[in-house]
Scaffold this motif. Structure first.
Motif, PDB file in Angstrom:
ATOM      1  N   VAL A  19      67.634  42.028 -10.670  1.00 17.17           N
ATOM      2  CA  VAL A  19      67.945  43.456 -10.492  1.00 17.17           C
ATOM      3  C   VAL A  19      69.187  43.565  -9.608  1.00 17.17           C
ATOM      4  O   VAL A  19      69.226  42.985  -8.522  1.00 17.17           O
ATOM      5  CB  VAL A  19      66.760  44.195  -9.835  1.00 17.17           C
ATOM      6  CG1 VAL A  19      67.093  45.672  -9.642  1.00 17.17           C
ATOM      7  CG2 VAL A  19      65.508  44.039 -10.666  1.00 17.17           C
ATOM      8  N   ILE A  20      70.192  44.284 -10.101  1.00 15.50           N
ATOM      9  CA  ILE A  20      71.431  44.430  -9.337  1.00 15.50           C
ATOM     10  C   ILE A  20      71.808  45.911  -9.276  1.00 15.50           C
ATOM     11  O   ILE A  20      71.791  46.606 -10.307  1.00 15.50           O
ATOM     12  CB  ILE A  20      72.594  43.647  -9.989  1.00 15.50           C
ATOM     13  CG1 ILE A  20      72.228  42.168 -10.080  1.00 15.50           C
ATOM     14  CG2 ILE A  20      73.891  43.813  -9.197  1.00 15.50           C
ATOM     15  CD1 ILE A  20      73.198  41.370 -10.900  1.00 15.50           C
ATOM     16  N   ARG A  21      72.099  46.370  -8.066  1.00 13.45           N
ATOM     17  CA  ARG A  21      72.571  47.756  -7.933  1.00 13.45           C
ATOM     18  C   ARG A  21      73.934  47.849  -8.623  1.00 13.45           C
ATOM     19  O   ARG A  21      74.767  46.951  -8.482  1.00 13.45           O
ATOM     20  CB  ARG A  21      72.692  48.114  -6.448  1.00 13.45           C
ATOM     21  CG  ARG A  21      72.731  49.598  -6.191  1.00 13.45           C
ATOM     22  CD  ARG A  21      72.367  49.916  -4.739  1.00 13.45           C
ATOM     23  NE  ARG A  21      72.889  48.962  -3.794  1.00 13.45           N
ATOM     24  CZ  ARG A  21      74.180  48.893  -3.432  1.00 13.45           C
ATOM     25  NH1 ARG A  21      75.049  49.724  -3.943  1.00 13.45           N
ATOM     26  NH2 ARG A  21      74.571  47.990  -2.577  1.00 13.45           N
TER      27      ARG A  21
ATOM     28  N   LEU B 113      71.665  53.717  -8.715  1.00 11.48           N
ATOM     29  CA  LEU B 113      71.578  53.259 -10.112  1.00 11.48           C
ATOM     30  C   LEU B 113      71.519  51.724 -10.141  1.00 11.48           C
ATOM     31  O   LEU B 113      72.258  51.049  -9.403  1.00 11.48           O
ATOM     32  CB  LEU B 113      72.816  53.748 -10.876  1.00 11.48           C
ATOM     33  CG  LEU B 113      72.854  53.457 -12.368  1.00 11.48           C
ATOM     34  CD1 LEU B 113      71.705  54.128 -13.124  1.00 11.48           C
ATOM     35  CD2 LEU B 113      74.192  53.917 -12.974  1.00 11.48           C
ATOM     36  N   TYR B 114      70.649  51.178 -10.998  1.00 11.09           N
ATOM     37  CA  TYR B 114      70.447  49.723 -11.061  1.00 11.09           C
ATOM     38  C   TYR B 114      70.522  49.215 -12.499  1.00 11.09           C
ATOM     39  O   TYR B 114      70.214  49.943 -13.441  1.00 11.09           O
ATOM     40  CB  TYR B 114      69.067  49.343 -10.509  1.00 11.09           C
ATOM     41  CG  TYR B 114      68.917  49.643  -9.041  1.00 11.09           C
ATOM     42  CD1 TYR B 114      69.154  48.686  -8.075  1.00 11.09           C
ATOM     43  CD2 TYR B 114      68.531  50.921  -8.632  1.00 11.09           C
ATOM     44  CE1 TYR B 114      69.017  48.972  -6.730  1.00 11.09           C
ATOM     45  CE2 TYR B 114      68.397  51.215  -7.291  1.00 11.09           C
ATOM     46  CZ  TYR B 114      68.642  50.237  -6.340  1.00 11.09           C
ATOM     47  OH  TYR B 114      68.525  50.523  -5.021  1.00 11.09           O
ATOM     48  N   ASN B 115      70.897  47.933 -12.590  1.00 12.17           N
ATOM     49  CA  ASN B 115      70.814  47.234 -13.881  1.00 12.17           C
ATOM     50  C   ASN B 115      69.786  46.114 -13.735  1.00 12.17           C
ATOM     51  O   ASN B 115      69.739  45.458 -12.684  1.00 12.17           O
ATOM     52  CB  ASN B 115      72.156  46.614 -14.270  1.00 12.17           C
ATOM     53  CG  ASN B 115      73.188  47.675 -14.541  1.00 12.17           C
ATOM     54  OD1 ASN B 115      72.935  48.624 -15.272  1.00 12.17           O
ATOM     55  ND2 ASN B 115      74.349  47.549 -13.911  1.00 12.17           N
ATOM     56  N   ILE B 116      69.006  45.937 -14.774  1.00 14.25           N
ATOM     57  CA  ILE B 116      68.012  44.854 -14.728  1.00 14.25           C
ATOM     58  C   ILE B 116      68.215  43.936 -15.929  1.00 14.25           C
ATOM     59  O   ILE B 116      68.472  44.408 -17.048  1.00 14.25           O
ATOM     60  CB  ILE B 116      66.562  45.415 -14.681  1.00 14.25           C
ATOM     61  CG1 ILE B 116      65.564  44.262 -14.530  1.00 14.25           C
ATOM     62  CG2 ILE B 116      66.229  46.252 -15.894  1.00 14.25           C
ATOM     63  CD1 ILE B 116      64.156  44.709 -14.159  1.00 14.25           C
TER      64      ILE B 116
ATOM     65  N   ALA C 295      66.650  54.853 -17.771  1.00 17.42           N
ATOM     66  CA  ALA C 295      67.615  55.444 -18.707  1.00 17.42           C
ATOM     67  C   ALA C 295      67.172  54.992 -20.087  1.00 17.42           C
ATOM     68  O   ALA C 295      67.209  53.803 -20.396  1.00 17.42           O
ATOM     69  CB  ALA C 295      69.010  54.943 -18.388  1.00 17.42           C
ATOM     70  N   GLY C 296      66.709  55.895 -20.905  1.00 15.55           N
ATOM     71  CA  GLY C 296      66.181  55.528 -22.229  1.00 15.55           C
ATOM     72  C   GLY C 296      64.671  55.421 -22.174  1.00 15.55           C
ATOM     73  O   GLY C 296      64.002  56.183 -21.460  1.00 15.55           O
TER      74      GLY C 296
ATOM     75  N   PHE D 153      68.235  51.842 -14.698  1.00 14.86           N
ATOM     76  CA  PHE D 153      67.296  52.831 -14.150  1.00 14.86           C
ATOM     77  C   PHE D 153      67.774  53.324 -12.786  1.00 14.86           C
ATOM     78  O   PHE D 153      68.597  52.684 -12.123  1.00 14.86           O
ATOM     79  CB  PHE D 153      65.884  52.229 -14.050  1.00 14.86           C
ATOM     80  CG  PHE D 153      65.778  51.030 -13.155  1.00 14.86           C
ATOM     81  CD1 PHE D 153      65.495  51.161 -11.798  1.00 14.86           C
ATOM     82  CD2 PHE D 153      65.960  49.752 -13.680  1.00 14.86           C
ATOM     83  CE1 PHE D 153      65.395  50.051 -10.982  1.00 14.86           C
ATOM     84  CE2 PHE D 153      65.857  48.635 -12.866  1.00 14.86           C
ATOM     85  CZ  PHE D 153      65.576  48.775 -11.514  1.00 14.86           C
ATOM     86  N   PHE D 154      67.225  54.502 -12.435  1.00 16.86           N
ATOM     87  CA  PHE D 154      67.484  55.049 -11.094  1.00 16.86           C
ATOM     88  C   PHE D 154      66.264  54.787 -10.224  1.00 16.86           C
ATOM     89  O   PHE D 154      65.132  54.908 -10.699  1.00 16.86           O
ATOM     90  CB  PHE D 154      67.702  56.566 -11.165  1.00 16.86           C
ATOM     91  CG  PHE D 154      69.032  56.954 -11.761  1.00 16.86           C
ATOM     92  CD1 PHE D 154      70.189  56.953 -10.989  1.00 16.86           C
ATOM     93  CD2 PHE D 154      69.128  57.335 -13.105  1.00 16.86           C
ATOM     94  CE1 PHE D 154      71.409  57.332 -11.549  1.00 16.86           C
ATOM     95  CE2 PHE D 154      70.339  57.691 -13.654  1.00 16.86           C
ATOM     96  CZ  PHE D 154      71.487  57.694 -12.880  1.00 16.86           C
TER      97      PHE D 154
END
Ligand code: SF4
Ligand code: SF4
Length: 470
Positions: A366-368, A385-388, A414-415, A431-432
């Protein structure tokens, strides 16, 4: 030419000038090893059956539709004990290799070349499969020598052809299973059952492996151990005077002399019959002391025990012993050092097992989102906001839900609310994380996230939440 001295024997060490399978002119000397007979050979014969059952059976063993072992080097995909290793797991794989090397070093220091004689595929296939076929078709060593020097008659041609045909068939079979360890039995089945044109590379690989195995077992033979094998080359640094080796008891055996002379003088127990040399698959004379070419196959122990039996002397003139135990005339003991090394070996194996067992089936990173600050959400909340990125190492499709752990706040995907990951596949999502301002007490707040599937927690991951500077 120098000399080596045992307590009561002086021999030249000219045998060390070249390996036993090369003559003075540098030509290969073909080894016609006599078939051993005796208790060690019997035990090895029984064990080799299990060995071959395991070698040929393991590719069929599957756990969760996955092979127990797979070493797919071209695709960098490795499976150990049913657990898949990805490039991201490389450190575990590296650790496995380091543990394995340590294990080998400790094991060899304590028990010498026990692995070579009993567990090495080269020794097992050569001595327990190919050489047996050779004995069966051509006869024992004297018959083979006779056949070699005999003129080319029809009978000789048939025998040699049958031998090489069988050697190639066995090599072809081994090559198929060898490939199964690389690509898996299911892929191998496709190569075998589908048209060759659809599997040109796979089919070519089988042929290349077959040719290599045939070349090794039909022609190269003991040279693989005495010239090529890196483990064999390392023996001189791994062994010491307390290591267990196949050793000749020179204290008891020397001075050697033939049986008739022995009766009339005070000679040692060795009657110089050379049977220990005749059975040796690497062509050495174990009576010269520890030699790199000795693969610890125990054939010379069996041969000498048989001789000792027939002349009414105790067995064990050649036996498992350490150099020190022979020098002191003591039987081989399970020394403190051996116990310590054995304990360390078990410890390493246990450590490795724990690492393998506790490895997670899902990997999550998980990275911001880079370059983004926090966002205001209404009057009383903040969001980041993050990316996983997810890797599914199982053989099932999984739908994963991301949940905040031990923390007030919510997650807004998101989605879709869950991330679907295909079996042995990868997926990513965005995701937030929304936290009440009251929960953000510093610039960076550490957060724990848990990944759930069907209500079961799979793995946790850490990240941080960026808030305003306080
Ligand atoms: S010396 Fe003995 S144990 Fe060593 S390779 Fe020869 S026969 Fe086998
Ligand atoms: S088999 Fe035994 S008795 Fe015969 S030469 Fe070898 S060590 Fe000596």
């Amino acid at each position: 030419m120098s000399e080596i001295k045992h307590s009561n024997v002086i021999e030249t060490d000219a045998f060390r000038d070249r390996i036993a399978t090369v003559d003075e002119s540098g030509k290969r000397k073909w080894i016609y090893a006599y078939q051993p007979k005796g208790r060690f050979y019997n035990i090895r014969s029984v064990l080799s059956v299990f060995y071959f059952l395991i070698f040929f059976g393991l590719p069929f063993v599957q756990i969760n539709e996955r092979p127990l072992f797979l070493f797919n080097i071209p695709e960098a995909k490795f499976i150990l004990f049913g657990k898949i290793f990805w490039p991201q797991d490389f450190f575990i794989f590296g650790l496995t290799m380091v543990t394995f090397v340590f294990f080998i070093i400790l094991f060899t220091a304590a028990f010498g070349r026990l692995f070579c004689g009993w567990a090495c595929p080269q020794t097992n296939f050569m001595e327990m499969m190919f050489r047996r076929v050779e004995y069966w078709i051509l006869g024992d060593a004297p018959a083979q020598k006779q056949l070699k020097s005999a003129p080319w008659t029809g009978k000789k041609m048939i025998k040699i052809t049958v031998k090489h045909l069988l050697f190639f068939l066995l090599s072809f079979t081994i090559a198929n299973f060898f490939l199964a360890y690389i690509i898996g039995i299911n892929e191998l089945e496709k190569i075998i059952t589908e048209p060759v044109t659809q599997h040109v590379v796979g089919f070519a690989s089988i042929l290349v492996f077959s040719a290599v195995f045939y070349g090794v077992y039909a022609f190269f033979r003991e040279q693989a151990c005495t010239v090529v094998c890196p483990y064999g080359r390392l023996q001189s640094v791994l062994l010491d005077k307390n290591s267990m080796i196949v050793a000749y008891d020179y204290k008891r055996g020397e001075p050697r002399g033939n049986f008739k002379k022995q009766a009339s003088s005070s000679l040692g127990d060795c009657i110089d019959c050379h049977l220990c040399v005749k059975v040796c698959p690497t062509g050495i004379d174990i009576r010269n002391g520890v030699q790199m070419e000795c693969v610890g196959c125990t054939a010379c122990i069996d041969a000498c025990d048989h001789v000792m039996d027939s002349i009414g002397k105790p067995k064990g003139l050649i036996r498992y012993a350490s150099e020190n135990s022979i020098a002191k005339g003591e039987p081989l003991r399970y020394t403190v050092r051996m116990k310590l090394y054995t304990g360390l070996c078990f410890l390493l194996l246990a450590l490795l097992s724990v690492i393998l067992m506790t490895r997670k089936d899902i990997d999550a990173t998980v990275i911001r989102t880079a370059g983004m600050l926090y966002q205001e959400r209404g009057k009383d909340s903040l969001s980041n906001l993050y990316n996983i990125k997810l890797i599914n190492k199982t053989t099932k499709d999984i739908a994963v839900k991301v949940v905040l752990k031990d923390q007030q706040g919510t997650i807004l995907m998101a989605g879709k609310p869950v991330i679907e990951i295909k079996k042995e596949g990868q997926a990513s999502g965005t995701f937030f994380i929304i936290l009440p301002k009251s929960a953000v007490k510093q610039r960076k707040t550490m957060l724990k996230l848990a990944l759930y599937t069907n209500g079961e927690e799979l793995v946790t991951s850490k990240t941080n939440f960026l808030g305003p500077a306080l």
